[in-house]
Write a protein that holds these residues in place. Structure first.
Motif, PDB file in Angstrom:
ATOM      1  N   TYR A 110       0.817  -1.217   0.000  1.00 49.61           N
ATOM      2  CA  TYR A 110       0.000   0.000   0.000  1.00 49.61           C
ATOM      3  C   TYR A 110       0.856   1.275   0.000  1.00 49.61           C
ATOM      4  O   TYR A 110       0.368   2.356   0.328  1.00 49.61           O
ATOM      5  CB  TYR A 110      -0.935   0.000   1.208  1.00 49.61           C
ATOM      6  CG  TYR A 110      -1.853  -1.197   1.273  1.00 49.61           C
ATOM      7  CD1 TYR A 110      -2.688  -1.534   0.202  1.00 49.61           C
ATOM      8  CD2 TYR A 110      -1.889  -2.012   2.412  1.00 49.61           C
ATOM      9  CE1 TYR A 110      -3.525  -2.647   0.267  1.00 49.61           C
ATOM     10  CE2 TYR A 110      -2.727  -3.119   2.484  1.00 49.61           C
ATOM     11  CZ  TYR A 110      -3.536  -3.428   1.410  1.00 49.61           C
ATOM     12  OH  TYR A 110      -4.376  -4.525   1.470  1.00 49.61           O
ATOM     13  N   ARG A 111       2.119   1.136  -0.406  1.00 55.95           N
ATOM     14  CA  ARG A 111       3.028   2.288  -0.377  1.00 55.95           C
ATOM     15  C   ARG A 111       2.560   3.443  -1.254  1.00 55.95           C
ATOM     16  O   ARG A 111       2.904   4.610  -1.003  1.00 55.95           O
ATOM     17  CB  ARG A 111       4.441   1.847  -0.776  1.00 55.95           C
ATOM     18  CG  ARG A 111       4.568   1.367  -2.225  1.00 55.95           C
ATOM     19  CD  ARG A 111       5.920   0.704  -2.472  1.00 55.95           C
ATOM     20  NE  ARG A 111       6.097   0.285  -3.865  1.00 55.95           N
ATOM     21  CZ  ARG A 111       5.555  -0.789  -4.399  1.00 55.95           C
ATOM     22  NH1 ARG A 111       4.783  -1.583  -3.649  1.00 55.95           N
ATOM     23  NH2 ARG A 111       5.781  -1.095  -5.670  1.00 55.95           N
ATOM     24  N   ASN A 112       1.775   3.145  -2.291  1.00 59.52           N
ATOM     25  CA  ASN A 112       1.271   4.192  -3.180  1.00 59.52           C
ATOM     26  C   ASN A 112      -0.191   4.541  -2.906  1.00 59.52           C
ATOM     27  O   ASN A 112      -0.852   5.191  -3.718  1.00 59.52           O
ATOM     28  CB  ASN A 112       1.433   3.761  -4.654  1.00 59.52           C
ATOM     29  CG  ASN A 112       2.897   3.584  -5.040  1.00 59.52           C
ATOM     30  OD1 ASN A 112       3.741   4.379  -4.621  1.00 59.52           O
ATOM     31  ND2 ASN A 112       3.196   2.540  -5.809  1.00 59.52           N
ATOM     32  N   LEU A 117      -2.113   3.185   3.599  1.00 62.69           N
ATOM     33  CA  LEU A 117      -0.802   3.061   4.238  1.00 62.69           C
ATOM     34  C   LEU A 117      -0.851   3.611   5.678  1.00 62.69           C
ATOM     35  O   LEU A 117      -0.269   3.026   6.589  1.00 62.69           O
ATOM     36  CB  LEU A 117       0.253   3.806   3.431  1.00 62.69           C
ATOM     37  CG  LEU A 117       1.685   3.740   3.974  1.00 62.69           C
ATOM     38  CD1 LEU A 117       2.171   2.292   3.996  1.00 62.69           C
ATOM     39  CD2 LEU A 117       2.616   4.620   3.142  1.00 62.69           C
ATOM     40  N   THR A 118      -1.573   4.718   5.845  1.00 62.87           N
ATOM     41  CA  THR A 118      -1.724   5.313   7.180  1.00 62.87           C
ATOM     42  C   THR A 118      -2.406   4.327   8.126  1.00 62.87           C
ATOM     43  O   THR A 118      -2.055   4.226   9.304  1.00 62.87           O
ATOM     44  CB  THR A 118      -2.546   6.609   7.104  1.00 62.87           C
ATOM     45  OG1 THR A 118      -1.836   7.557   6.289  1.00 62.87           O
ATOM     46  CG2 THR A 118      -2.758   7.207   8.483  1.00 62.87           C
ATOM     47  N   LYS A 119      -3.376   3.607   7.603  1.00 64.26           N
ATOM     48  CA  LYS A 119      -4.069   2.613   8.419  1.00 64.26           C
ATOM     49  C   LYS A 119      -3.114   1.510   8.853  1.00 64.26           C
ATOM     50  O   LYS A 119      -3.139   1.058  10.010  1.00 64.26           O
ATOM     51  CB  LYS A 119      -5.237   2.009   7.651  1.00 64.26           C
ATOM     52  CG  LYS A 119      -6.371   2.991   7.363  1.00 64.26           C
ATOM     53  CD  LYS A 119      -7.486   2.315   6.579  1.00 64.26           C
ATOM     54  CE  LYS A 119      -8.612   3.311   6.294  1.00 64.26           C
ATOM     55  NZ  LYS A 119      -9.716   2.693   5.513  1.00 64.26           N
ATOM     56  N   VAL A 120      -2.265   1.075   7.941  1.00 66.77           N
ATOM     57  CA  VAL A 120      -1.292   0.030   8.278  1.00 66.77           C
ATOM     58  C   VAL A 120      -0.318   0.533   9.336  1.00 66.77           C
ATOM     59  O   VAL A 120       0.005  -0.175  10.299  1.00 66.77           O
ATOM     60  CB  VAL A 120      -0.518  -0.431   7.026  1.00 66.77           C
ATOM     61  CG1 VAL A 120       0.535  -1.483   7.415  1.00 66.77           C
ATOM     62  CG2 VAL A 120      -1.448  -0.992   5.978  1.00 66.77           C
ATOM     63  N   PRO A 149      -3.690  -4.869  -4.311  1.00 64.95           N
ATOM     64  CA  PRO A 149      -2.259  -4.582  -4.169  1.00 64.95           C
ATOM     65  C   PRO A 149      -1.491  -5.740  -3.535  1.00 64.95           C
ATOM     66  O   PRO A 149      -0.307  -5.936  -3.839  1.00 64.95           O
ATOM     67  CB  PRO A 149      -2.241  -3.352  -3.252  1.00 64.95           C
ATOM     68  CG  PRO A 149      -3.570  -2.705  -3.464  1.00 64.95           C
ATOM     69  CD  PRO A 149      -4.515  -3.853  -3.639  1.00 64.95           C
ATOM     70  N   LEU A 150      -2.139  -6.492  -2.673  1.00 67.99           N
ATOM     71  CA  LEU A 150      -1.491  -7.635  -2.051  1.00 67.99           C
ATOM     72  C   LEU A 150      -1.266  -8.750  -3.064  1.00 67.99           C
ATOM     73  O   LEU A 150      -0.196  -9.362  -3.127  1.00 67.99           O
ATOM     74  CB  LEU A 150      -2.341  -8.154  -0.883  1.00 67.99           C
ATOM     75  CG  LEU A 150      -2.522  -7.190   0.293  1.00 67.99           C
ATOM     76  CD1 LEU A 150      -3.634  -7.668   1.216  1.00 67.99           C
ATOM     77  CD2 LEU A 150      -1.213  -7.050   1.073  1.00 67.99           C
TER      78      LEU A 150
END
Length: 242
Positions: A110-112, A117-120, A149-150
């Motif tokens: 989820y880098r993009n 990404l904030t949730k992770v 994405p995964l």
């Protein structure tokens, strides 16, 4: 039988104000109660003559039964917690490893996607067993909500399903390992009250016996706690050595 004794005496036991920790092992107390009940029988005439209500003697057996039952309940609860703790120690490394692996995948996959990404990153914050368990639940939900994405980086989505199942299993296991603190406190306090309830009856019988046989050491010895006698003797010996 012990459960019946407790049911009959529960109200009386609950009224006991003192719930202090027993000053001798419960098994020893129960054996001394049985010994005293047996010893006192041949002295009934003399003891009732000095004011002992024989109902107190008759109450020793059911009081001991109630204490035996409550001690058994406490032992079962303690053993259950101990078994759960051993299972937690065995399985928790797997849970933590999966937790770390899924966060690792999420941070890259989820880098993009800044919002995801904030949730992770938020899930990755925190520490402790309870936090790890909740994280597994959150990671499971996140993987189901954003699977593409995964999949794109070759992550097996079944891992996220496993996280959900493992979270529920570990939550139950942790609860059993910790035990219900409130329930544990109630159990041990009631056990302690039952100990005092039995002790009160035994003390009354012993006081009368020691009074009646103050010049008869052979009979008087049956009205003395041998455990406490030895304990006091050891304490005095230790004090004299200091």
């Amino acid at each position: 039988m012990s459960k019946t004794d407790y049911d009959l005496l529960a109200a009386e036991i609950e009224k006991v104000q003192n719930a202090a920790t027993p000053n001798m092992p419960i098994s020893v107390m129960l054996q001394e109660a049985e010994n005293l009940e047996h010893w006192v029988q041949e002295d009934k005439v003399l003891l009732t003559a000095v004011g002992l209500d024989w109902k107190v003697v008759d109450s020793i057996s059911p009081r001991a039964g109630a204490l035996r039952y409550l001690q058994g309940e406490w032992n079962k609860e303690f053993q259950s917690k101990d078994e759960a703790q051993k299972e937690w120690n065995l399985r928790s490394p797997e849970a933590y490893a999966l937790h770390d692996e899924l966060i690792h995948h999420g941070l890259f996959a989820y880098r993009n996607m800044p919002d995801v990404l904030t949730k992770v990153q938020r899930i990755a914050d925190g520490s402790g067993h309870a936090d790890m368990i909740q994280d597994l639940t959150d990671l499971c939900a996140l993987g189901k909500a954003y699977p593409a994405p995964l999949t794109a980086i070759g992550v097996d989505l079944k891992l996220f399903d496993k996280a959900g199942v493992l979270s529920e299993e570990m939550a139950d296991l942790l609860a059993r390992a910790n035990g219900s603190r409130m329930h544990s406190n109630v159990t041990v306090q009631t056990r302690n009250k039952a100990y005092i309830h039995l002790k009160e009856a035994m003390d009354e019988v012993r006081r009368c016996g020691q009074y009646a046989f103050w010049r008869n050491e052979e009979r008087k010895r049956g009205y003395v706690s041998q455990y406490m006698k030895v304990k006091v003797a050891k304490s005095k010996a230790k004090t004299s050595e200091e």
